[in-house]
Design an enzyme around this catalytic site. Structure first.
Site, PDB file in Angstrom:
ATOM      1  CG  ASP A   1      49.325  37.940  40.657  1.00 23.92           C
ATOM      2  OD1 ASP A   1      48.927  37.891  39.480  1.00 23.92           O
ATOM      3  OD2 ASP A   1      49.891  38.944  41.134  1.00 23.92           O
TER       4      ASP A   1
ATOM      5  N   PRO B   1      56.772  40.478  44.478  1.00 23.87           N
ATOM      6  CG  PRO B   1      56.884  42.829  44.389  1.00 23.87           C
ATOM      7  CD  PRO B   1      56.279  41.632  43.691  1.00 23.87           C
ATOM      8  N   GLY B   2      55.710  40.609  47.067  1.00 24.05           N
ATOM      9  CA  GLY B   2      55.106  40.488  48.386  1.00 24.05           C
ATOM     10  C   GLY B   2      54.009  41.463  48.733  1.00 24.05           C
ATOM     11  N   GLY B   3      53.583  42.283  47.782  1.00 24.71           N
ATOM     12  CA  GLY B   3      52.535  43.259  48.082  1.00 24.71           C
ATOM     13  C   GLY B   3      51.222  42.599  48.499  1.00 24.71           C
ATOM     14  CE  LYS B   4      48.848  39.916  43.541  1.00 28.30           C
ATOM     15  NZ  LYS B   4      49.619  40.981  42.923  1.00 28.30           N
TER      16      LYS B   4
ATOM     17  CB  CYS C   1      53.293  33.307  41.713  1.00 24.96           C
ATOM     18  SG  CYS C   1      52.950  31.699  40.954  1.00 24.96           S
TER      19      CYS C   1
ATOM     20  CG  ASP D   1      58.263  25.167  39.815  1.00 26.86           C
ATOM     21  OD1 ASP D   1      57.184  25.791  39.722  1.00 26.86           O
ATOM     22  OD2 ASP D   1      58.772  24.540  38.865  1.00 26.86           O
TER      23      ASP D   1
ATOM     24  CB  CYS E   1      49.006  41.854  35.282  1.00 26.18           C
ATOM     25  SG  CYS E   1      50.606  41.101  34.930  1.00 26.18           S
TER      26      CYS E   1
ATOM     27  CG  ASP F   1      58.697  34.258  43.433  1.00 27.28           C
ATOM     28  OD1 ASP F   1      57.665  34.930  43.229  1.00 27.28           O
ATOM     29  OD2 ASP F   1      59.608  34.130  42.589  1.00 27.28           O
TER      30      ASP F   1
END
Length: 373
Positions: free
Chosen positions: A245, A78-81, A75, A126, A295, A99
């Protein structure tokens, strides 16, 4: 405010009390005097730096993929990890980022391009369908094998019936020899006659059976929504590292003026996360590592899901994380974790002195293949 570290400045309320607590978007408070003069950094130093919450950084560092590995971010938007994992690997190997929405996938692609990363492949898919797609393929394979076995059995039955017919014809020609029929021949004749009856039954039902099977297969196909490009890259037991995540209730994020989650919705979220965990375990190689993080501070989405993994797959084991900056998990041996298990996970609490968002991280290793996921 009770805690100075929560103060961001002096503001003027520009809406009514009802709007302040119920309005989902729009301006509620206008900041007139900042405590820290830090402006939004979106787009600042593009391609050179980006801001991330501390727990998000810890999650990627806890997975700690080796250069040259195959990594799946289930998942990713927006791509930070995703991009951090690629950097940890020195941009070698392969990072597949999934995603469900095209917009988020485009964000991942753009961020990877801005940072000059070549190892990232972002796809719309998915992630819950990874396990479902492979189960569908197995069912279709079993269906084809079943048809082949049925045809083979059908031919064997016909051959046996023909053998019986020849035996009966020979006995009629031999006349008195019929009384000398051996026990083996009598048993063979009785069995073959019974088989012949089964052949007749198959002949009567075979016309309706294929239509039923075809309908079942069409229904199975309609449930599989994994694009062909993604399906080719997402094979069972093909990833060295998996980062999940998971979408969650986000009860650890702040500031939050309104929390309108209800228990049934939280339970549905946990069920959705377990569907993702099915896929994660399914595509992970034996010896591979999985990070599950959220989170939220809801134990039903955190410790309870870790318990689910450990109970459902004995091949999965909690392991120590190389970077641990938060406290341990919640202990409840019946519903959640034992003290030893809780010590292996990380729970960032918004009320802790570290002043971070609420976040949860668990790391697993897959010891053996999971035959049934």
């Amino acid at each position: 405010l009770g805690r100075q570290q929560l103060a961001v400045g002096l503001g003027r309320v520009v809406t009514g009390r009802v709007g302040l607590f119920r309005q989902q978007q729009g301006l509620a408070v206008e900041l007139v005097q900042r405590v820290f003069d830090v402006q939004p950094c979106n787009g600042v130093l593009r391609g050179r730096a980006m801001l991330q919450a501390l727990p998000c950084i810890v999650a990627a560092q806890a997975l700690d993929p080796e250069p040259g590995s195959r990594v799946l971010d289930m998942c990713a938007g927006p791509g930070g990890k995703t991009t951090m994992l690629a950097q940890i690997m020195s941009d070698s190997g392969q990072v597949i980022a999934l995603d469900r929405t095209q917009a988020k996938v485009q964000d991942v692609r753009q961020l990877a391009a801005d940072m000059g990363l070549k190892s990232v492949t972002a796809l719309v898919a998915d992630a819950t369908q990874l396990y479902q797609q492979h189960r569908l393929q197995a069912q279709q394979s079993d269906h084809c094998k079943g048809q082949q076995q049925q045809q083979h059995h059908h031919h064997m039955l016909i051959a046996a019936a023909a053998s019986t017919s020849r035996l009966q014809h020979k006995q009629q020609l031999s006349g008195p020899q019929h009384d000398r029929e051996s026990r083996f021949q009598r048993e063979h004749r009785k069995g073959a006659l019974a088989i012949g009856t089964a052949v007749t039954h198959l002949d009567h039902t075979s016309a309706a059976a294929p239509a039923s099977s075809s309908n079942e297969q069409d229904n199975l196909v309609s449930k599989a929504s994994l694009p062909s490009e993604a399906a080719a890259l997402l094979q069972p037991a093909s990833f060295d590292y998996v980062l999940l995540d998971a979408p969650c209730s986000a009860l650890g994020l702040r500031p939050r003026l309104l929390m309108d989650w209800k228990l049934p919705t939280l339970q549905m979220l946990a069920a959705y996360q377990r569907a993702l965990l099915h896929s994660a375990v399914h595509v992970l190689k034996p010896g591979g590592h999985l990070i599950y993080c959220t989170c939220t501070i809801n134990p039903g989405e955190n410790e309870e899901n870790v318990r689910y993994v450990l109970d459902k797959w004995p091949q999965m084991r909690l392991v120590e994380q190389p970077l641990k900056l938060a406290g341990s998990g919640l202990v409840d041996p019946e519903r959640w974790l034992t003290p030893a298990e809780a010590a292996l996970v990380q729970r960032f609490d918004p009320c802790d002195p570290e002043d971070t968002i609420g976040f949860f991280i668990a790391k697993f290793v897959k010891l053996k293949p999971t035959v049934k996921s």
